[in-house]
Design a protein around this motif. Structure first.
Motif, mmCIF file in Angstrom:
data_model
loop_
_atom_site.group_PDB
_atom_site.id
_atom_site.type_symbol
_atom_site.label_atom_id
_atom_site.label_comp_id
_atom_site.label_asym_id
_atom_site.label_seq_id
_atom_site.Cartn_x
_atom_site.Cartn_y
_atom_site.Cartn_z
ATOM 1 N N ALA A 1 0.898 4.255 -2.901
ATOM 2 C CA ALA A 1 0.817 5.688 -2.615
ATOM 3 C C ALA A 1 1.999 6.440 -3.225
ATOM 4 O O ALA A 1 1.822 7.530 -3.781
ATOM 5 N N ILE A 2 3.198 5.864 -3.151
ATOM 6 C CA ILE A 2 4.379 6.502 -3.727
ATOM 7 C C ILE A 2 4.228 6.667 -5.232
ATOM 8 O O ILE A 2 4.641 7.673 -5.808
ATOM 9 N N SER A 3 3.617 5.676 -5.878
ATOM 10 C CA SER A 3 3.448 5.727 -7.334
ATOM 11 C C SER A 3 2.227 6.552 -7.745
ATOM 12 O O SER A 3 1.879 6.578 -8.924
ATOM 13 N N ASP A 4 1.596 7.215 -6.791
ATOM 14 C CA ASP A 4 0.408 8.033 -7.049
ATOM 15 C C ASP A 4 -0.696 7.197 -7.694
ATOM 16 O O ASP A 4 -1.341 7.620 -8.658
ATOM 17 N N ASN A 5 -0.861 5.992 -7.165
ATOM 18 C CA ASN A 5 -1.898 5.052 -7.621
ATOM 19 C C ASN A 5 -1.764 4.666 -9.090
ATOM 20 O O ASN A 5 -2.754 4.334 -9.746
ATOM 21 N N ALA A 6 -0.534 4.699 -9.607
ATOM 22 C CA ALA A 6 -0.310 4.295 -10.997
ATOM 23 C C ALA A 6 -0.414 2.786 -11.151
ATOM 24 O O ALA A 6 -0.691 2.289 -12.247
ATOM 25 N N ASN B 1 0.827 -1.215 0.000
ATOM 26 C CA ASN B 1 0.000 0.000 0.000
ATOM 27 C C ASN B 1 0.859 1.263 0.000
ATOM 28 O O ASN B 1 0.479 2.274 -0.596
ATOM 29 N N ASP B 2 2.014 1.218 0.673
ATOM 30 C CA ASP B 2 2.930 2.359 0.664
ATOM 31 C C ASP B 2 3.477 2.598 -0.742
ATOM 32 O O ASP B 2 3.602 3.740 -1.183
#
Length: 74
Positions: free
Chosen positions: A23-28, A19-20
């Motif tokens: 989030a880092i990938s901006d939901n890509a 999940n982290d």
């Protein structure tokens, strides 16, 4: 993201959760995509990973500390 997950699992005491990384990938990527690609990467490696013990890092450091003939300046 999958390669980052594998590297973090290898090096870190507490690797990030999927999940982290989402989030880092901006939901890509979805969690399923990350895990499927992780499995594909590890399959290509034949699931062959070393254990991160001090000896492994000592060998790497020793190899890196020996200058090659090109690096020696007289």
């Amino acid at each position: 993201m999958s390669a980052m997950l594998i590297a973090c699992k290898y090096e870190e005491i507490w690797p990030p959760e999927v999940n982290d990384l989402i989030a880092i990938s901006d939901n890509a990527y979805s969690g399923e995509h990350i895990l499927v690609m992780e499995k594909a990467i590890l399959s290509q490696l034949g699931w062959y990973l070393t254990v991160p013990i001090p000896y492994v890092f000592l060998v790497r450091y020793t190899k890196a500390s020996i200058p090659s003939d090109d690096e020696v300046i007289m």
